[in-house]
Design a protein around this motif. Structure first.
Motif, PDB file in Angstrom:
ATOM      1  N   PHE A 309       0.746  -1.059  -0.131  1.00 44.24           N
ATOM      2  CA  PHE A 309      -0.637  -0.094  -0.046  1.00 44.24           C
ATOM      3  C   PHE A 309       1.188   1.211  -0.155  1.00 44.24           C
ATOM      4  O   PHE A 309       0.643   2.224  -0.536  1.00 44.24           O
ATOM      5  CB  PHE A 309      -1.072   0.076   1.536  1.00 44.24           C
ATOM      6  N   ARG A 310       1.542   1.600   0.747  1.00 48.94           N
ATOM      7  CA  ARG A 310       2.800   1.772  -0.073  1.00 48.94           C
ATOM      8  C   ARG A 310       3.430   2.866  -0.979  1.00 48.94           C
ATOM      9  O   ARG A 310       3.206   3.909  -1.325  1.00 48.94           O
ATOM     10  CB  ARG A 310       3.860   2.036   1.438  1.00 48.94           C
ATOM     11  N   HIS A 311       3.979   1.682  -1.553  1.00 52.13           N
ATOM     12  CA  HIS A 311       3.812   1.802  -2.702  1.00 52.13           C
ATOM     13  C   HIS A 311       2.300   1.723  -3.926  1.00 52.13           C
ATOM     14  O   HIS A 311       2.781   3.159  -5.218  1.00 52.13           O
ATOM     15  CB  HIS A 311       5.179   0.789  -3.703  1.00 52.13           C
ATOM     16  N   SER A 312       1.717   1.572  -3.767  1.00 49.78           N
ATOM     17  CA  SER A 312       0.694   1.879  -4.392  1.00 49.78           C
ATOM     18  C   SER A 312       0.256   3.536  -3.717  1.00 49.78           C
ATOM     19  O   SER A 312       0.264   4.230  -5.103  1.00 49.78           O
ATOM     20  CB  SER A 312      -0.827   1.555  -4.020  1.00 49.78           C
ATOM     21  N   LEU A 313       0.614   4.332  -2.753  1.00 50.39           N
ATOM     22  CA  LEU A 313       0.962   5.888  -2.514  1.00 50.39           C
ATOM     23  C   LEU A 313       1.945   7.006  -3.506  1.00 50.39           C
ATOM     24  O   LEU A 313       1.533   7.677  -4.015  1.00 50.39           O
ATOM     25  CB  LEU A 313      -0.011   6.023  -1.183  1.00 50.39           C
ATOM     26  N   SER A 314       3.137   6.247  -3.126  1.00 48.79           N
ATOM     27  CA  SER A 314       4.361   6.737  -3.614  1.00 48.79           C
ATOM     28  C   SER A 314       4.154   7.776  -3.583  1.00 48.79           C
ATOM     29  O   SER A 314       4.601   8.434  -4.254  1.00 48.79           O
ATOM     30  CB  SER A 314       4.076   6.656  -5.303  1.00 48.79           C
ATOM     31  N   ARG A 315       3.723   9.139  -1.988  1.00 43.53           N
ATOM     32  CA  ARG A 315       4.135   9.817  -1.742  1.00 43.53           C
ATOM     33  C   ARG A 315       3.677  10.883  -2.807  1.00 43.53           C
ATOM     34  O   ARG A 315       3.623  11.804  -2.287  1.00 43.53           O
ATOM     35  CB  ARG A 315       5.516  10.188  -1.722  1.00 43.53           C
ATOM     36  N   GLY A 316       2.473  10.557  -2.941  1.00 47.32           N
ATOM     37  CA  GLY A 316       1.456  11.046  -4.090  1.00 47.32           C
ATOM     38  C   GLY A 316       1.656  11.195  -5.283  1.00 47.32           C
ATOM     39  O   GLY A 316       1.119  11.880  -6.593  1.00 47.32           O
ATOM     40  N   GLU A 317       2.896  10.987  -5.602  1.00 48.84           N
ATOM     41  CA  GLU A 317       4.064  11.840  -7.620  1.00 48.84           C
ATOM     42  C   GLU A 317       2.854   9.881  -8.075  1.00 48.84           C
ATOM     43  O   GLU A 317       2.350   9.171  -8.377  1.00 48.84           O
ATOM     44  CB  GLU A 317       5.023  10.511  -6.901  1.00 48.84           C
ATOM     45  N   ASP A 318       2.647  10.558  -9.214  1.00 46.40           N
ATOM     46  CA  ASP A 318       1.900  10.095 -10.972  1.00 46.40           C
ATOM     47  C   ASP A 318       2.830   9.193 -11.254  1.00 46.40           C
ATOM     48  O   ASP A 318       2.864   8.035 -11.920  1.00 46.40           O
ATOM     49  CB  ASP A 318       1.265  11.048 -11.276  1.00 46.40           C
ATOM     50  N   VAL A 319       3.913   9.739 -10.958  1.00 43.51           N
ATOM     51  CA  VAL A 319       5.519   9.251 -11.859  1.00 43.51           C
ATOM     52  C   VAL A 319       6.529   8.743 -11.247  1.00 43.51           C
ATOM     53  O   VAL A 319       6.935   9.360 -10.208  1.00 43.51           O
ATOM     54  CB  VAL A 319       6.090   9.368 -13.150  1.00 43.51           C
ATOM     55  N   ILE A 320       7.134   7.075 -11.645  1.00 46.83           N
ATOM     56  CA  ILE A 320       7.702   6.735 -10.412  1.00 46.83           C
ATOM     57  C   ILE A 320       9.062   5.780 -10.993  1.00 46.83           C
ATOM     58  O   ILE A 320       8.853   5.839 -12.350  1.00 46.83           O
ATOM     59  CB  ILE A 320       6.936   5.795  -9.416  1.00 46.83           C
ATOM     60  N   THR A 321       9.613   5.207 -10.553  1.00 52.94           N
ATOM     61  CA  THR A 321      11.026   4.507 -10.927  1.00 52.94           C
ATOM     62  C   THR A 321      10.587   3.368 -11.065  1.00 52.94           C
ATOM     63  O   THR A 321       9.869   3.053 -10.246  1.00 52.94           O
ATOM     64  CB  THR A 321      13.104   4.936 -10.572  1.00 52.94           C
ATOM     65  N   LEU A 322      11.161   2.431 -12.214  1.00 55.72           N
ATOM     66  CA  LEU A 322      11.073   0.612 -12.813  1.00 55.72           C
ATOM     67  C   LEU A 322      11.555   0.315 -11.197  1.00 55.72           C
ATOM     68  O   LEU A 322      10.961  -0.152 -10.728  1.00 55.72           O
ATOM     69  CB  LEU A 322      11.291   0.299 -13.493  1.00 55.72           C
ATOM     70  N   GLY A 356      16.305   3.325 -13.442  1.00 59.82           N
ATOM     71  CA  GLY A 356      15.943   3.966 -12.621  1.00 59.82           C
ATOM     72  C   GLY A 356      14.503   4.706 -14.723  1.00 59.82           C
ATOM     73  O   GLY A 356      14.101   6.173 -13.490  1.00 59.82           O
ATOM     74  N   THR A 357      13.743   4.272 -14.784  1.00 59.01           N
ATOM     75  CA  THR A 357      13.546   4.216 -15.831  1.00 59.01           C
ATOM     76  C   THR A 357      12.357   4.175 -15.404  1.00 59.01           C
ATOM     77  O   THR A 357      11.402   4.389 -14.471  1.00 59.01           O
ATOM     78  CB  THR A 357      13.485   3.250 -17.005  1.00 59.01           C
ATOM     79  N   LYS A 358      11.193   5.783 -15.329  1.00 61.89           N
ATOM     80  CA  LYS A 358      10.388   6.429 -15.585  1.00 61.89           C
ATOM     81  C   LYS A 358       8.976   6.028 -16.081  1.00 61.89           C
ATOM     82  O   LYS A 358       9.090   5.825 -17.270  1.00 61.89           O
ATOM     83  CB  LYS A 358      10.459   7.605 -15.386  1.00 61.89           C
ATOM     84  N   LEU A 359       7.943   5.162 -15.740  1.00 54.36           N
ATOM     85  CA  LEU A 359       6.694   5.001 -15.616  1.00 54.36           C
ATOM     86  C   LEU A 359       5.685   5.567 -15.032  1.00 54.36           C
ATOM     87  O   LEU A 359       5.893   6.103 -13.332  1.00 54.36           O
ATOM     88  CB  LEU A 359       7.451   3.389 -15.840  1.00 54.36           C
ATOM     89  N   PRO A 360       4.412   5.685 -15.359  1.00 51.70           N
ATOM     90  CA  PRO A 360       3.283   5.727 -14.445  1.00 51.70           C
ATOM     91  C   PRO A 360       2.994   4.860 -13.551  1.00 51.70           C
ATOM     92  O   PRO A 360       3.342   3.370 -13.533  1.00 51.70           O
ATOM     93  CB  PRO A 360       2.439   5.367 -15.142  1.00 51.70           C
TER      94      PRO A 360
END
Length: 472
Positions: A309-322, A356-360
């Motif tokens: 669930f912590r990664h589901s929220l991702s601190r409110g960020e829409d795009v995270i790293t692979l 480090g590749t970015k994706l939603p």
């Protein structure tokens, strides 16, 4: 008529005055922005750094020291590394903190950590069990509680200071807006004074054009008829303004639609993550593990659920790293493997160079969930899910493969059609594909391949450089 009284000369003087006012405004605003940005960045750095402090610091130190004192088989030795990490964090904060209360709190943390380290070594040298137990209760437990309390006090003081700075910035912005409006009004009056002296064939169109510009500054972006004028330059300028407003309106609508679609898709995926059946089943498994006296397995499952669930929220960020998305998928599969250990195996192999590749966020987990529920569970016997990645030119390919039941050619064709048209068939696939297309554009998104009785592969294609590279 002298050159000084010509229209060109008057326009030059007008431009000079305008540039002087604008330069003065920009210099003042830039200076204020730099000052406030420096203060804000410093406070934000302190708050962010302090937030890295382990919230379970006291519990971890107390538990490890308890195991050490009672010489438990679970003992991992003295928790010196955790104490030194806290000391290093405190020293880092001390070098960037200026507020009095915050300095007092972080200095106390540093002193207490040094004292805690001494008490830990003191217990190590003590041989008598009762003496060690007394030192644990009277020294270790008290010091860890004080360290945690002072660190929370530091975070509170810095947050309050950050809030005060934000309020000050808001007031300053309001004052700057008032100043800009006042100077704009002064410029409008100056423009009117010069316009009156121009020929009537030029004056009225200029006034009309000026009023139109004021309306646009005030937020009126409705497209109107261009100003009528015999002067080519004025007519061209007016038509250009209206065309620009028309394009701005089109871009605003396009951006609004894209943002709405992205938010709707993200919300739908987040709601899918908080699936009550998934949560209930996971909790039931945890209860079963506890009742079976498998406390370590239960702890690991709770930890995986928390990470999920912590990664589901991702601190409110829409795009995270692979790499972050990989950890999310791993948490999910660890939870499901505890439930379906008789039928589920998995392998995750993400190239370290692509971490480090970015994706939603929430791109891979829905696809892994589909592989489990529509592939592995429908197969007789044990199955495996493979998550792999590789580079292909300027792109990154991520594949989710299962050796489950697969699908018939008709169903595969139906899903491929849904990906192209956006038809809501197979919610997770269509939503993930839609978000990738909205963020990166074609040709990025999902592709499917499947054979009934053999398995299914979903390929995710994203640009190696993220959104910036997709737009080039």
């Amino acid at each position: 008529m002298s050159r000084r009284d010509s229209i060109q000369s008057r326009m030059r003087r007008l431009v000079a005055i305008f540039c002087a006012f604008l330069a003065a405004i920009l210099m003042v605003m830039l200076a204020l922005v730099l000052v406030y940005n420096s203060q804000y960045t410093g406070l934000l750095y302190n708050v962010t750094t302090a937030s890295e402090f382990n919230q379970d610091f006291k519990e971890n130190i107390d538990l490890k020291m308890y195991y050490y004192v009672i010489e438990s088989q679970y003992s991992e030795g003295l928790p010196i590394e955790e104490v030194k990490a806290a000391q290093e964090l405190a020293r880092d904060l001390l070098s960037t903190t200026s507020q009095k209360d915050s300095l007092r709190a972080v200095t106390s943390v540093l002193d207490l950590c040094e004292n805690l380290e001494e008490k830990i070594y003191q217990i190590e040298k003590t041989q008598n069990y009762d003496d060690r137990q007394m030192q644990l209760e009277n020294n270790i437990y008290v010091l860890t509680a004080m360290i945690q309390e002072y660190m929370y006090n530091y975070l509170y003081c810095e947050s309050v200071q950050l809030n005060l700075l934000q309020q000050q910035i808001s007031r300053q912005i309001a004052a700057e807006i008032f100043l800009v409006l006042a100077l704009t009004a002064a410029l409008v009056l100056l423009l009117a004074r010069y316009s009156v002296r121009l020929a009537r064939s030029v004056t009225q169109p200029v006034v009309d054009l000026s009023r139109r510009a004021e309306d646009v500054i005030g937020g009126d972006l409705a497209v109107r008829e261009p100003v009528r004028s015999e002067t080519y330059e004025i007519r061209t300028l007016s038509e250009g303004i209206e065309q620009m407003i028309s394009r701005i309106n089109a871009q605003i609508q396009e951006i609004t639609q894209k943002q709405t679609s992205l938010r709707r898709a993200e919300l739908a995926l987040l709601q899918a993550q908080i699936n009550p059946h998934f949560l209930y089943n996971t909790m039931d498994t945890i209860i079963w593990l506890i009742e079976a006296d498998r406390s370590q397995a239960a702890v690991e499952m709770v930890s995986n659920l928390s990470d999920f669930f912590r990664h589901s929220l991702s601190r409110g960020e829409d795009v995270i790293t692979l790499g972050e998305e990989e950890r999310h998928v791993r948490s999910y599969l660890q939870i499901q493997q505890a439930r379906y250990k008789d039928i589920l195996d998995y392998t995750i192999c993400i190239d370290s160079g692509l971490q480090g590749t970015k994706l939603p966020k929430l791109t891979l987990q829905p696809l892994v969930e589909n592989a489990l529920y529509h592939g592995i569970k429908l197969k007789r016997g044990k199955g495996c899910i493979y998550v792999t990645s590789r580079g292909e030119g300027a792109d990154v390919l991520i594949q989710i493969t299962d050796d489950g039941a697969g699908m018939a050619a008709e169903r595969l064709a139906e899903l491929k059609w849904a990906l192209e048209t956006g038809e809501r068939v197979g919610f997770g696939l269509v939503t993930v594909h839609e978000r990738l297309r909205l963020l990166f554009g074609p040709p990025y998104g999902l592709t499917l391949s499947s054979r009934q009785g053999v398995g299914t592969t979903v390929t995710v294609r994203i640009p190696r450089g993220g959104k910036e590279e997709a737009e080039t």
